[in-house]
Design a protein around this motif. Structure first.
Motif: not given
Ligand code: PEP
Length: 240
Positions: A9-11, A93-95, A163-165, A168-171, A220-224
């Protein structure tokens, strides 16, 4: 093994919004609509005390932790306290932390040791930038990050890798599942032990099934898409 979803959920959410989303997820669980998915939510530090996962199958992760259990480190949060507040996992170690707070592999290794000392499972994020990928350095970069994390534990199975290229994050566009799966296989080879590897970077209700269909993509790790009930519930529904 069940697929798992880590909701970062980040910030994005206030304490009140985190509590509301958590209550909606608890209801989903009570309605038996978790679709066989292990869900780990990662709210902000300050929301941890108001989210009580004790009697549920939902697990809680912190988004970061200090590199020691105690000491003169202004602003740091002890993994011991995270554990007391119900966190069984911690994202390390999140990017965004590597880029915005200049976290190095060495610091992340210290955080891994501190987390393990508090019996918290590290979810270690690794991944290359767009430039590194273009220069065909993905394996070199990811390999160095993975080896540094492995050096911090006796048993690789104590870690979960994400593995989080970075590109590709938030794109809005995820890596092709088969391309991600190759890097997952590489990480598992490096670990040389049973280790779970999830994929992160623009996961959505539309692409989650194809990603999880890959043998080496364990979760999977999901942000947005994880910070709104409708899209997180749709990801859970489409996970299998
Ligand atoms: C993340 O926060 O690590 C992430 C993968 O974000 P998003 O799903 O928004 O790309």
């Amino acid at each position: 093994m069940k697929p798992f979803i880590i909701a970062n959920w980040k910030q994005y959410l206030s304490i009140k919004e985190s509590a509301k989303l958590f209550a909606q997820l608890l209801q989903l669980d009570r309605d038996s609509k978790m679709n066989g998915v292990d869900l780990i939510i990662a709210p902000s530090f300050v929301a941890l005390p108001v989210l009580d996962a004790a009697k549920t199958k939902i697990k809680i992760a912190a988004q970061d932790c200090g590199a020691t259990l105690v000491g003169a480190h202004t602003g740091a949060v002890s993994p011991t306290d995270l554990r007391i507040l119900g966190a069984t996992h911690v994202i390390l170690g999140h990017s965004e932390r590597r880029a915005e707070y200049f976290e190095t592999d060495a610091l992340i290794a210290e955080k891994i040791k501190a987390a393990r000392a508090a019996k918290v499972t590290p979810i270690v994020c690794v991944g290359e930038t767009a430039a590194e990928r273009a220069a065909k350095k993905t394996r070199v970069v990811v390999g160095a990050q993975v080896r540094a994390a492995l050096s911090a534990v006796k048993d690789p199975s104590e870690l979960i890798f994400a593995y989080e290229p970075r590109w590709a994050i938030g794109m809005g566009t995820a890596v092709a599942p088969e391309d991600a799966a190759q890097i997952h296989a590489y990480i598992k080879d490096l670990a040389n032990a049973p280790v779970r590897v999830c994929y992160g970077g623009s996961v959505s209700p539309e692409n989650i099934a194809a990603l999880l269909a890959e043998k080496n993509i364990d979760g999977v790790l999901i942000g947005g898409a994880s910070a709104k009930f409708a899209s997180l519930a749709a990801c859970i529904k489409n996970a299998k």
